[in-house]
Design a protein around this motif. Structure first.
Motif, PDB file in Angstrom:
ATOM      1  N   ALA A  59      42.919  45.608  35.860  1.00  0.00           N
ATOM      2  CA  ALA A  59      42.947  46.087  37.059  1.00  0.00           C
ATOM      3  C   ALA A  59      41.242  45.774  37.721  1.00  0.00           C
ATOM      4  N   PHE A  60      40.589  46.313  36.858  1.00  0.00           N
ATOM      5  CA  PHE A  60      39.036  46.043  37.403  1.00  0.00           C
ATOM      6  C   PHE A  60      38.748  44.692  37.526  1.00  0.00           C
ATOM      7  N   THR A  61      39.342  43.632  36.837  1.00  0.00           N
ATOM      8  CA  THR A  61      38.872  42.157  36.907  1.00  0.00           C
ATOM      9  C   THR A  61      39.566  41.373  37.693  1.00  0.00           C
ATOM     10  N   ALA A  62      40.768  41.959  38.184  1.00  0.00           N
ATOM     11  CA  ALA A  62      41.776  41.110  39.003  1.00  0.00           C
ATOM     12  C   ALA A  62      41.157  40.816  40.203  1.00  0.00           C
ATOM     13  N   PRO A  63      40.292  41.471  40.967  1.00  0.00           N
ATOM     14  CA  PRO A  63      39.745  41.238  42.127  1.00  0.00           C
ATOM     15  C   PRO A  63      38.723  39.988  42.102  1.00  0.00           C
ATOM     16  N   PHE A  64      38.215  39.652  40.950  1.00  0.00           N
ATOM     17  CA  PHE A  64      37.268  38.799  40.718  1.00  0.00           C
ATOM     18  C   PHE A  64      37.960  37.374  41.044  1.00  0.00           C
ATOM     19  N   VAL A  65      39.242  37.344  40.710  1.00  0.00           N
ATOM     20  CA  VAL A  65      40.149  36.086  40.937  1.00  0.00           C
ATOM     21  C   VAL A  65      40.604  36.113  42.480  1.00  0.00           C
ATOM     22  N   LEU A  66      41.086  37.359  42.971  1.00  0.00           N
ATOM     23  CA  LEU A  66      41.867  37.357  44.370  1.00  0.00           C
ATOM     24  C   LEU A  66      40.614  37.356  45.308  1.00  0.00           C
ATOM     25  N   PHE A  67      39.980  37.859  45.122  1.00  0.00           N
ATOM     26  CA  PHE A  67      38.532  37.946  46.419  1.00  0.00           C
ATOM     27  C   PHE A  67      37.403  37.271  46.306  1.00  0.00           C
TER      28      PHE A  67
END
Length: 426
Positions: A47-55
């Motif tokens: 959950a913490f690292t997913a935004p690194f890919v998405l945004f």
């Protein structure tokens, strides 16, 4: 030597990193209290690292468009509010795994912007001759806070009251916002030319980075490192409980050993790079990271695990010092935010993949298997980097006048084409 503005940025990074370390220790402990499934515990890291890919790319475009200093203040304040909500949720009895996942996801989103913005800001408040030292000091502060003091405090506060670590982290973000607001210099905000919309602007950074052989290769290598490292860290709390038989505070002490390696790296990274060259320094870092994974896989001892984490942090910080300075010096200033974001999209894209894979492998084959696979991957990478070092692939790409070939056998002509492409994008 680096100036007051850098001192304020460094202080903000140090304070907020302590808070990061508090949450890094407390969030998995909270998840482990709510479930014993390694996959769900690893979900916190996902959950913490997913935004690194998405945004990652949109965040880079935003960094290139806004006043960095003001935006960093607003992001810190927003993260403080978010952590306050999580604290209240835990106190109110409605702070379960869903709320924890949502909060970690949004904290990760803020981290994507904040880390990119800070790296873009450093060259505008620091002399170019001091970039290696400045980056090393910022990274050391981040690792010492998130890897040493923060985990110790977080584990201790968690043992006192489950909600307390998250409230403390909220306070650190408010302090960071105050320090950043006092920075006097920032990157000038200039009107953007009409490029046809948001998508072409984002693609400009992606196109420039992808055509630059050196930075593209380093981004892909960083992705592999992050897959291995994220898998290791995602299951470390399970390993500490089931294999090492540590308490919550013992887990925090073990995590804090990373700071020893980080501080050591901040002292030796510039000298090591000068002595071995950038190619040799990267070979050394890959070897250190692989060694740390091998120790965790083979030696079921808390002391060995602490030493392994120190070695791991020393390797990762040294790697980051080398590649961040390369980006800050090679990427055109007006594209730095977008190029950084694309680099991070590739490199940090490995974090959620590694966290998810680590949880799955640990559930099926145990945590030592996760570490063993990571050690094997890093050994292969170290051999490949050694081959590239013998051909001076970084020197060739950073200084196209060198008439040597890179690890892929591409001639000097390709580098000239990359520089022409950069000029066209400008």
């Amino acid at each position: 030597m680096l100036g007051r503005d850098f001192s304020r940025l460094w202080s903000a990074a140090a304070v907020s990193s302590v808070g990061d370390g508090v949450t890094i220790a407390a969030a998995p402990l909270l998840a482990a209290q709510l479930t014993d499934d390694p996959r769900l515990i690893g979900g916190v890291s996902v959950a913490f690292t997913a935004p690194f890919v998405l945004f990652g790319i949109p965040a880079g475009l935003l960094v290139d468009r806004v006043d960095i200093r003001r935006a960093m203040v607003r992001v810190d304040v927003a993260r403080a509010v978010l952590l306050a909500v999580l604290t209240l949720g835990i106190l109110g009895g409605w702070g379960g795994l869903p709320l924890l996942y949502v909060c970690m996801f949004l904290l990760g989103l803020g981290e994507v912007f904040a880390r990119n913005a800070a790296q873009v800001l450093v060259p505008f408040i620091t002399p170019e001759a001091g970039l290696a030292t400045a980056n090393a000091r910022v990274m050391a502060a981040q690792e010492a806070g998130s890897g040493f003091l923060g985990p110790l405090v977080g584990a201790l506060l968690f043992s006192v009251a489950v909600a307390l670590p998250f409230g403390v982290d909220a306070a650190t973000f408010l302090c960071s916002a105050l320090l950043v607001s006092r920075i006097r210099r920032s990157r000038p905000v200039t009107p953007r030319p009409d490029t046809g919309g948001v998508l072409p602007e984002m693609l400009a950074g992606a196109r420039w980075l992808w055509r630059h052989h050196l930075l593209r290769s380093l981004a892909l290598l960083s992705c592999v490192i992050n897959i291995a490292g994220s898998a290791m860290l995602a299951v470390l709390v399970v390993h500490s409980e089931r294999v090492l038989h540590l308490s919550a505070f013992g887990y925090g002490v073990m995590l804090s050993c990373q700071a020893v390696g980080a501080v050591l790296a901040s002292r030796i990274a510039p000298a090591l790079t000068a002595r071995l060259g950038r190619e040799g320094a990267l070979v050394a870092t890959a070897t250190l990271i692989g060694t740390s994974e091998a120790v965790l896989a083979l030696v079921p001892s808390a002391y060995a695990a602490g030493s392994a984490l120190a070695i791991f942090a020393c390797g990762t910080v040294t790697w980051n010092v080398v590649v961040v300075v390369l980006r800050q010096t090679l990427v055109p200033r007006h594209l730095l935010g977008r190029a950084n974001s694309v680099y991070r999209l590739i490199a940090w894209g490995g974090l959620p993949v590694g966290a998810a894979a680590g949880g799955i492998v640990a559930a099926e084959a145990g945590t030592p298997t996760v570490f063993g696979v990571g050690a094997a991957v890093m050994a292969v990478m170290a051999v490949g980097l050694l081959y590239g070092a013998r051909r001076q692939w970084i020197t060739r790409a950073a200084h196209p006048d060198h008439d040597v070939h890179g690890p892929g056998g591409a001639p000097q002509q390709r580098d000239a084409e990359e520089h022409r492409d950069a000029e066209e994008i400008r």
